[in-house]
Design an enzyme around this catalytic site. Structure first.
Site, short mmCIF file in Angstrom:
data_model
loop_
_atom_site.label_atom_id
_atom_site.label_comp_id
_atom_site.label_asym_id
_atom_site.label_seq_id
_atom_site.Cartn_x
_atom_site.Cartn_y
_atom_site.Cartn_z
N CYS A 175 4.07 1.23 -7.90
CA CYS A 175 5.06 0.28 -7.04
C CYS A 175 5.34 -0.64 -8.34
CB CYS A 175 3.99 -1.08 -6.80
SG CYS A 175 3.44 -2.07 -7.61
N CYS A 212 -4.54 -0.52 -2.42
CA CYS A 212 -4.88 0.30 -2.69
C CYS A 212 -4.24 0.74 -3.73
CB CYS A 212 -4.21 1.73 -0.98
SG CYS A 212 -2.98 2.12 -1.71
N CYS A 255 0.54 -1.37 0.44
CA CYS A 255 0.35 -0.04 -0.18
C CYS A 255 0.93 1.38 -0.14
CB CYS A 255 -0.75 -0.21 1.27
SG CYS A 255 -0.63 0.53 2.69
#
Length: 144
Positions: free
Chosen positions: A90, A83, A11
């Site tokens: 990422c 999320c 997240c």
């Protein structure tokens, strides 16, 4: 000798959702799994996350907030983003056999009394717990 399966839960802050996810995956997965969590912008583990996990018998008080950079280039069977920001920001994990995305509200953004904040953390914890149980049930069902 069998190799343990590896999961990385991501997240943004690695302060609430991914920390609870790490604890729940460890609890449900048992010895055959290595579970990690990280954030794109790590901060600190929220005391509310520690408290609501303790309520269900899972201790995450020794967890620390980690950067996703600590895990870049390492192999994972599953990368689970919890999320939308982490999903969008990422890094790619080329070794990940599967990416899973769960769009969950951030309980850390809820303002109000302690009881209101804890209620939000409990709700998200329970949503993650349901998804983790479904994840392992699906693996068991497909292995038959």
């Amino acid at each position: 000798m069998t190799t343990k399966k590896r999961i990385l839960v991501l997240c943004t802050g690695n302060s609430a959702r991914s920390q609870m996810g790490e604890g729940l995956f460890r609890h449900e997965g048992g010895e055959g799994w290595e579970i990690f969590s990280a954030g794109t912008k790590p901060s600190v583990v929220r005391p509310e996350a520690i408290a609501v996990m303790r309520e269900i018998g899972i201790d995450i008080s020794d967890h620390r907030s980690k950067s996703v950079n600590e895990f870049t280039g390492k192999p994972f069977d599953y990368v689970v983003t919890v999320c939308d920001n982490a999903r969008d920001n990422c890094p790619v994990f080329p070794g990940a056999k599967q990416r899973i995305h769960w769009s969950l509200e951030d309980p850390a953004t809820v303002e109000g009394s302690e009881e209101i904040r804890l209620a939000s953390f409990r709700r998200i914890r329970d949503q993650i717990r349901d998804r983790v149980k479904t994840f392992f049930k699906h693996l068991t069902d497909t292995a038959r």
